[in-house]
Design a protein around this motif. Structure first.
Motif, short mmCIF file in Angstrom:
data_model
loop_
_atom_site.label_atom_id
_atom_site.label_comp_id
_atom_site.label_asym_id
_atom_site.label_seq_id
_atom_site.Cartn_x
_atom_site.Cartn_y
_atom_site.Cartn_z
N VAL A 1 2.98 11.06 -6.51
CA VAL A 1 3.85 11.63 -7.55
C VAL A 1 3.07 11.77 -8.86
O VAL A 1 3.11 12.82 -9.51
N ASP A 2 2.34 10.71 -9.24
CA ASP A 2 1.54 10.76 -10.47
C ASP A 2 0.48 11.85 -10.41
O ASP A 2 0.25 12.56 -11.40
N SER A 3 -0.16 12.01 -9.27
CA SER A 3 -1.19 13.04 -9.12
C SER A 3 -0.59 14.43 -9.29
O SER A 3 -1.20 15.31 -9.92
N PHE A 4 0.60 14.63 -8.76
CA PHE A 4 1.28 15.91 -8.92
C PHE A 4 1.60 16.16 -10.39
O PHE A 4 1.37 17.25 -10.92
N GLY B 1 -10.92 0.10 -1.34
CA GLY B 1 -10.37 -0.68 -2.44
C GLY B 1 -8.87 -0.48 -2.60
O GLY B 1 -8.15 -1.42 -2.95
N PHE B 2 -8.37 0.72 -2.33
CA PHE B 2 -6.93 0.97 -2.39
C PHE B 2 -6.22 0.35 -1.19
O PHE B 2 -5.14 -0.20 -1.31
N MET B 3 -6.84 0.46 -0.03
CA MET B 3 -6.24 -0.06 1.20
C MET B 3 -6.06 -1.57 1.18
O MET B 3 -5.21 -2.10 1.88
N MET B 4 -6.85 -2.25 0.35
CA MET B 4 -6.74 -3.70 0.25
C MET B 4 -5.32 -4.13 -0.12
O MET B 4 -4.90 -5.24 0.22
N ALA B 5 -4.58 -3.27 -0.79
CA ALA B 5 -3.19 -3.58 -1.17
C ALA B 5 -2.31 -3.75 0.07
O ALA B 5 -1.23 -4.31 -0.03
N GLY B 6 -2.78 -3.31 1.20
CA GLY B 6 -2.01 -3.45 2.43
C GLY B 6 -2.24 -4.77 3.15
O GLY B 6 -1.42 -5.17 3.98
N TRP B 7 -3.32 -5.48 2.84
CA TRP B 7 -3.58 -6.70 3.61
C TRP B 7 -3.86 -7.95 2.79
O TRP B 7 -4.07 -9.02 3.35
N THR B 8 -3.88 -7.85 1.47
CA THR B 8 -4.09 -9.06 0.67
C THR B 8 -2.74 -9.74 0.40
O THR B 8 -1.70 -9.10 0.43
N LYS B 9 -2.78 -11.03 0.14
CA LYS B 9 -1.57 -11.84 -0.02
C LYS B 9 -0.65 -11.30 -1.12
O LYS B 9 0.55 -11.18 -0.92
N PHE C 1 0.81 -1.22 0.00
CA PHE C 1 0.00 0.00 0.00
C PHE C 1 0.84 1.27 0.00
O PHE C 1 0.61 2.17 -0.80
N TRP C 2 1.80 1.39 0.91
CA TRP C 2 2.49 2.67 1.09
C TRP C 2 3.35 3.06 -0.10
O TRP C 2 3.37 4.23 -0.51
N VAL C 3 4.05 2.10 -0.68
CA VAL C 3 4.88 2.44 -1.85
C VAL C 3 4.00 2.80 -3.04
O VAL C 3 4.31 3.72 -3.80
N ARG C 4 2.86 2.12 -3.17
CA ARG C 4 1.92 2.45 -4.23
C ARG C 4 1.29 3.82 -3.98
O ARG C 4 1.08 4.60 -4.92
N ALA C 5 1.00 4.15 -2.73
CA ALA C 5 0.45 5.46 -2.39
C ALA C 5 1.46 6.56 -2.74
O ALA C 5 1.09 7.61 -3.29
N LEU D 1 9.59 5.84 -10.64
CA LEU D 1 10.39 6.46 -9.59
C LEU D 1 10.54 5.54 -8.39
O LEU D 1 11.60 5.49 -7.76
N PHE D 2 9.49 4.80 -8.07
CA PHE D 2 9.51 3.89 -6.92
C PHE D 2 9.91 2.46 -7.30
O PHE D 2 9.86 1.57 -6.46
N GLY D 3 10.30 2.24 -8.55
CA GLY D 3 10.76 0.93 -8.98
C GLY D 3 9.65 -0.11 -9.05
O GLY D 3 9.83 -1.26 -8.66
N LEU D 4 8.49 0.29 -9.56
CA LEU D 4 7.34 -0.61 -9.66
C LEU D 4 6.91 -0.74 -11.11
O LEU D 4 7.22 0.11 -11.94
N HIS D 5 6.19 -1.82 -11.42
CA HIS D 5 5.54 -1.94 -12.72
C HIS D 5 4.30 -2.81 -12.60
O HIS D 5 4.14 -3.57 -11.65
#
Length: 178
Positions: A34-37, A152-160, A25-29, A117-121
Motif C-alpha cells: 500500500v505504501d509503495s503504491f 532481511g524482510f523475511m526475518m519478520a516471519g520467523w523471529t520471536k 511478515f504478511w501483514v507488514r508486506a 490501514l492494517f492497524g500497525l504502528h
C-alpha cells in the motif's frame, strides 16, 4: 463466580498490556505494498514529464546513430542530459521514500498510511514512540534487507518478536494496535 471471572479478566488485561502483539511478515508486506503504491503516485507524476521530455531530446539522434554507429556531440549532450535527469529522479525518489517513512513512523500516529490501514504502528523495543533519527536509521537499514535478497524482510516471519533485519538494527518493533 463473578469474582473468579473478574480475576481472570484482570489477569488477561495485565498479560495483554505487557505482551504486545507483533506484526508478522504478511501483514507488514501488505502495508508496504500500500505504501509503495502511495509513494509511486507523486513520483510518477514528477517523473513522466522529466523523462518524457528527455526522451524526445534523444529520439532525433537515434536514427543517425543507427545509420552511422557514431555519437555526435549533440547526441552525447542529449544523452548526458537524459542520464542526469534519471539520476535526479532517483535522488528525488530516495528522499521522498526516506521522508515518507521517517516522518510518518516518528509521528504521533507512529505509522505510514499503509501501516495505519492494517492497524500497525512502529515502536522502540520498550513500546515507545521512536524519534525521527531512529526512524531515519530504520528506513536506511532497509537497504541491507534489500541487498541480501529480501531475506532481511523475511526475518519478520520467523523471529520471536517478528523483527525484520532493519528492526534489529534500529531497535524497533512493529506491533498491532489494540
Amino acid at each position: 463466580m463473578n469474582d473468579t471471572l473478574a480475576q481472570v479478566e484482570r489477569r488477561t488485561l495485565a498479560v495483554s498490556a505487557e505482551q504486545p502483539s507483533y506484526a508478522g511478515f504478511w501483514v507488514r508486506a501488505g502495508a508496504f505494498i500500500v505504501d509503495s503504491f502511495i509513494i509511486s503516485i507523486p513520483l510518477t507524476i514528477l517523473s513522466i514529464p522529466l523523462v518524457g521530455y528527455n526522451m524526445f531530446q534523444i529520439m532525433p539522434y537515434m536514427e543517425q546513430y543507427n545509420q552511422t554507429q557514431t555519437v555526435s556531440p549533440e547526441m552525447a549532450s542529449a544523452l548526458f542530459l537524459f542520464w542526469g535527469t534519471m539520476l535526479l529522479v532517483q535522488l528525488i525518489s530516495i528522499v521522498f521514500f526516506w521522508l515518507y517513512f521517517a516522518l510518518f513512523e516518528s509521528s504521533s500516529k507512529q505509522a505510514t498510511w499503509g501501516k495505519q490501514l492494517f492497524g500497525l504502528h512502529v515502536t522502540d523495543s520498550q513500546g515507545q514512540r521512536i524519534s525521527f533519527a531512529r526512524a531515519t536509521g530504520r528506513t536506511f537499514a532497509k537497504i541491507i534487507s534489500y541487498a541480501i535478497l529480501y531475506i532481511g524482510f523475511m526475518m519478520a516471519g520467523w523471529t520471536k518478536e517478528k523483527c525484520a533485519l532493519h528492526d534489529f538494527i534500529a531497535g524497533t518493533r512493529v506491533v498491532k494496535n489494540h
